[in-house]
Design a protein around this motif. Structure first.
Motif, PDB file in Angstrom:
ATOM      1  N   GLY A  84       0.809  -1.213   0.000  1.00  0.00           N
ATOM      2  CA  GLY A  84       0.000   0.000   0.000  1.00  0.00           C
ATOM      3  C   GLY A  84       0.840   1.259   0.000  1.00  0.00           C
ATOM      4  O   GLY A  84       1.832   1.379  -0.726  1.00  0.00           O
ATOM      5  N   ARG A  85       0.433   2.215   0.846  1.00  0.00           N
ATOM      6  CA  ARG A  85       1.147   3.481   0.907  1.00  0.00           C
ATOM      7  C   ARG A  85       2.548   3.343   1.487  1.00  0.00           C
ATOM      8  O   ARG A  85       3.398   4.222   1.298  1.00  0.00           O
ATOM      9  CB  ARG A  85       0.344   4.480   1.740  1.00  0.00           C
ATOM     10  N   ALA A  86       2.791   2.250   2.196  1.00  0.00           N
ATOM     11  CA  ALA A  86       4.110   2.034   2.797  1.00  0.00           C
ATOM     12  C   ALA A  86       5.103   1.439   1.805  1.00  0.00           C
ATOM     13  O   ALA A  86       6.290   1.330   2.098  1.00  0.00           O
ATOM     14  CB  ALA A  86       3.990   1.106   4.003  1.00  0.00           C
ATOM     15  N   ARG A  87       4.621   1.045   0.633  1.00  0.00           N
ATOM     16  CA  ARG A  87       5.505   0.444  -0.361  1.00  0.00           C
ATOM     17  C   ARG A  87       6.462   1.510  -0.925  1.00  0.00           C
ATOM     18  O   ARG A  87       6.054   2.609  -1.282  1.00  0.00           O
ATOM     19  CB  ARG A  87       4.693  -0.162  -1.501  1.00  0.00           C
ATOM     20  N   ARG A  88       7.740   1.156  -0.993  1.00  0.00           N
ATOM     21  CA  ARG A  88       8.721   2.093  -1.524  1.00  0.00           C
ATOM     22  C   ARG A  88       9.823   1.350  -2.258  1.00  0.00           C
ATOM     23  O   ARG A  88      10.095   0.179  -1.985  1.00  0.00           O
ATOM     24  CB  ARG A  88       9.323   2.951  -0.415  1.00  0.00           C
ATOM     25  N   GLU A  89      10.446   2.046  -3.177  1.00  0.00           N
ATOM     26  CA  GLU A  89      11.511   1.442  -3.976  1.00  0.00           C
ATOM     27  C   GLU A  89      12.798   1.389  -3.159  1.00  0.00           C
ATOM     28  O   GLU A  89      13.258   2.408  -2.636  1.00  0.00           O
ATOM     29  CB  GLU A  89      11.718   2.233  -5.263  1.00  0.00           C
ATOM     30  N   ILE A  90      13.382   0.193  -3.091  1.00  0.00           N
ATOM     31  CA  ILE A  90      14.612  -0.021  -2.308  1.00  0.00           C
ATOM     32  C   ILE A  90      15.844   0.002  -3.204  1.00  0.00           C
ATOM     33  O   ILE A  90      16.874   0.566  -2.842  1.00  0.00           O
ATOM     34  CB  ILE A  90      14.542  -1.360  -1.554  1.00  0.00           C
ATOM     35  N   LEU A  91      15.756  -0.642  -4.351  1.00  0.00           N
ATOM     36  CA  LEU A  91      16.863  -0.666  -5.315  1.00  0.00           C
ATOM     37  C   LEU A  91      16.475   0.168  -6.525  1.00  0.00           C
ATOM     38  O   LEU A  91      15.364   0.058  -7.034  1.00  0.00           O
ATOM     39  CB  LEU A  91      17.176  -2.104  -5.742  1.00  0.00           C
ATOM     40  N   HIS A  92      17.432   0.969  -6.999  1.00  0.00           N
ATOM     41  CA  HIS A  92      17.130   1.915  -8.065  1.00  0.00           C
ATOM     42  C   HIS A  92      18.107   1.715  -9.228  1.00  0.00           C
ATOM     43  O   HIS A  92      19.220   2.255  -9.215  1.00  0.00           O
ATOM     44  CB  HIS A  92      17.244   3.354  -7.562  1.00  0.00           C
ATOM     45  N   GLY A  93      17.733   0.927 -10.215  1.00  0.00           N
ATOM     46  CA  GLY A  93      18.545   0.776 -11.415  1.00  0.00           C
ATOM     47  C   GLY A  93      19.923   0.191 -11.177  1.00  0.00           C
ATOM     48  O   GLY A  93      20.926   0.675 -11.723  1.00  0.00           O
ATOM     49  N   VAL A  94      20.000  -0.878 -10.391  1.00  0.00           N
ATOM     50  CA  VAL A  94      21.287  -1.480 -10.017  1.00  0.00           C
ATOM     51  C   VAL A  94      21.844  -2.343 -11.148  1.00  0.00           C
ATOM     52  O   VAL A  94      21.131  -3.153 -11.745  1.00  0.00           O
ATOM     53  CB  VAL A  94      21.131  -2.331  -8.743  1.00  0.00           C
ATOM     54  N   ASP A  95      23.135  -2.174 -11.433  1.00  0.00           N
ATOM     55  CA  ASP A  95      23.873  -3.018 -12.366  1.00  0.00           C
ATOM     56  C   ASP A  95      24.976  -3.743 -11.588  1.00  0.00           C
ATOM     57  O   ASP A  95      25.673  -3.124 -10.785  1.00  0.00           O
ATOM     58  CB  ASP A  95      24.527  -2.203 -13.484  1.00  0.00           C
ATOM     59  N   LEU A  96      25.123  -5.046 -11.839  1.00  0.00           N
ATOM     60  CA  LEU A  96      26.148  -5.828 -11.140  1.00  0.00           C
ATOM     61  C   LEU A  96      26.467  -7.071 -11.951  1.00  0.00           C
ATOM     62  O   LEU A  96      25.566  -7.698 -12.517  1.00  0.00           O
ATOM     63  CB  LEU A  96      25.646  -6.244  -9.752  1.00  0.00           C
ATOM     64  N   THR A  97      27.757  -7.432 -12.008  1.00  0.00           N
ATOM     65  CA  THR A  97      28.191  -8.617 -12.738  1.00  0.00           C
ATOM     66  C   THR A  97      29.182  -9.412 -11.897  1.00  0.00           C
ATOM     67  O   THR A  97      30.066  -8.829 -11.258  1.00  0.00           O
ATOM     68  CB  THR A  97      28.867  -8.223 -14.071  1.00  0.00           C
ATOM     69  N   ARG A 152      22.047   3.851  -0.470  1.00  0.00           N
ATOM     70  CA  ARG A 152      20.632   4.174  -0.615  1.00  0.00           C
ATOM     71  C   ARG A 152      20.025   3.567  -1.881  1.00  0.00           C
ATOM     72  O   ARG A 152      19.254   4.204  -2.596  1.00  0.00           O
ATOM     73  CB  ARG A 152      20.430   5.692  -0.596  1.00  0.00           C
ATOM     74  N   GLY A 153      20.381   2.310  -2.151  1.00  0.00           N
ATOM     75  CA  GLY A 153      19.786   1.593  -3.260  1.00  0.00           C
ATOM     76  C   GLY A 153      20.415   1.846  -4.611  1.00  0.00           C
ATOM     77  O   GLY A 153      19.954   1.300  -5.624  1.00  0.00           O
ATOM     78  N   HIS A 154      21.465   2.663  -4.659  1.00  0.00           N
ATOM     79  CA  HIS A 154      22.173   2.956  -5.905  1.00  0.00           C
ATOM     80  C   HIS A 154      23.597   2.399  -5.821  1.00  0.00           C
ATOM     81  O   HIS A 154      24.249   2.525  -4.774  1.00  0.00           O
ATOM     82  CB  HIS A 154      22.270   4.466  -6.156  1.00  0.00           C
TER      83      HIS A 154
END
Length: 282
Positions: A21-34, A228-230
């Protein structure tokens, strides 16, 4: 055997949200990893940076908002139901917890835990393969009959790691670091040395997750710094440690204790934190 240059784990533009619901938030933002075969990559960040969320997503435990997760070129970000269970049972990824008691059944002998994946798949020669896996991680096969509570913390950690080579494949492995408490330093060093040997002898790809850059600097080939998720900085470990470009990385390195008492002073740390705030606001 996978080629060292081909990624075992490839994460691209990954976005993951948690909550409802309203508590949902994005934790990872466009992460790239190899992570490639025979490579150890350190994922470094403070508590709340998104490290555990990323590891759980690689295991298929979190749904993906955007982006892809591929293990040995196979897309796993959209697996559901039976396909997801088959992926987990195949053993392509093994998560070794910071506290192995979280992953080892306290009522199950170590040998049963190590060979559990083989039992599920009804493979032959389980006892022999479990003994070989225990020897590989430096444990006496006689420990197979003991319960997790009957062995030391270091032995539990090694037994948890042994669950990976018992399957005899070359996977990507998500590995949690031990806490940096003084009582665990010897165990942590021993486990790091073991992981390095597994990398060299079995070409296992490893993702070592920690809040402490110093604890993994000596064993990792590359590091990715998560803030912070980046992913704010990534590169060869020696390069990132000697010439960090992001203020958060500089803060992590400068705040680490040194033998000669060096490191950043209070004013320097405050300046870096102010720079971080400025970057977040821009």
């Amino acid at each position: 055997m996978p080629d060292r240059t081909s990624p075992l784990l490839k994460v691209r533009d990954l976005a993951v949200s948690l909550g409802r619901g309203r508590a949902r938030r994005e934790i990872l933002h466009g992460v790239d990893l190899t992570v490639r075969a025979g490579e150890i990559v350190g994922l470094i960040g403070e508590t709340g940076s998104g490290k555990t969320t990323l590891a759980r997503t690689v295991l298929g435990l979190n749904r993906v908002d955007r982006g892809t997760v591929r293990v040995e070129s196979r897309p796993v970000h959209g697996l559901r139901g039976g396909a997801l269970r088959a992926f987990r049972r195949a053993g392509a990824v093994q998560y070794v917890f910071q506290d192995p008691l979280q992953s080892l059944d306290p009522d199950l002998p170590l040998g049963r835990s190590v060979g559990e994946a083989l039992e599920v798949r009804r493979e032959p020669g389980i006892a022999e393969r479990v003994a070989d896996a225990l020897r590989l991680v430096g444990l006496d096969p006689d420990l197979a009959g003991r319960l997790p509570g009957e062995v030391s913390g270091g032995q539990r950690q090694r037994a948890a790691i042994a669950r990976r080579p018992v399957v005899r494949r070359a996977p990507a492995a998500a590995v949690r670091a031990n806490r940096s408490a003084r009582s665990t330093r010897r165990t942590r060093t021993s486990v790091l040395e073991l992981l390095a040997r597994l990398r060299d002898g079995n070409r296992v790809g490893q993702l070592f997750i920690s809040h402490d850059l110093g604890s993994v600097a000596g064993v990792t080939d590359r590091v990715a710094v998560l803030y912070r998720g980046h992913v704010v900085e990534t590169g060869p470990t020696a390069q990132v440690v000697s010439a960090p470009t992001h203020p958060y990385t500089r803060l992590l390195i400068g705040s680490a204790p040194t033998v000669d008492g060096g490191g950043l002073g209070r004013a320097e740390r405050a300046a870096l934190r102010a720079e971080l705030v400025g970057k977040a606001a821009s």
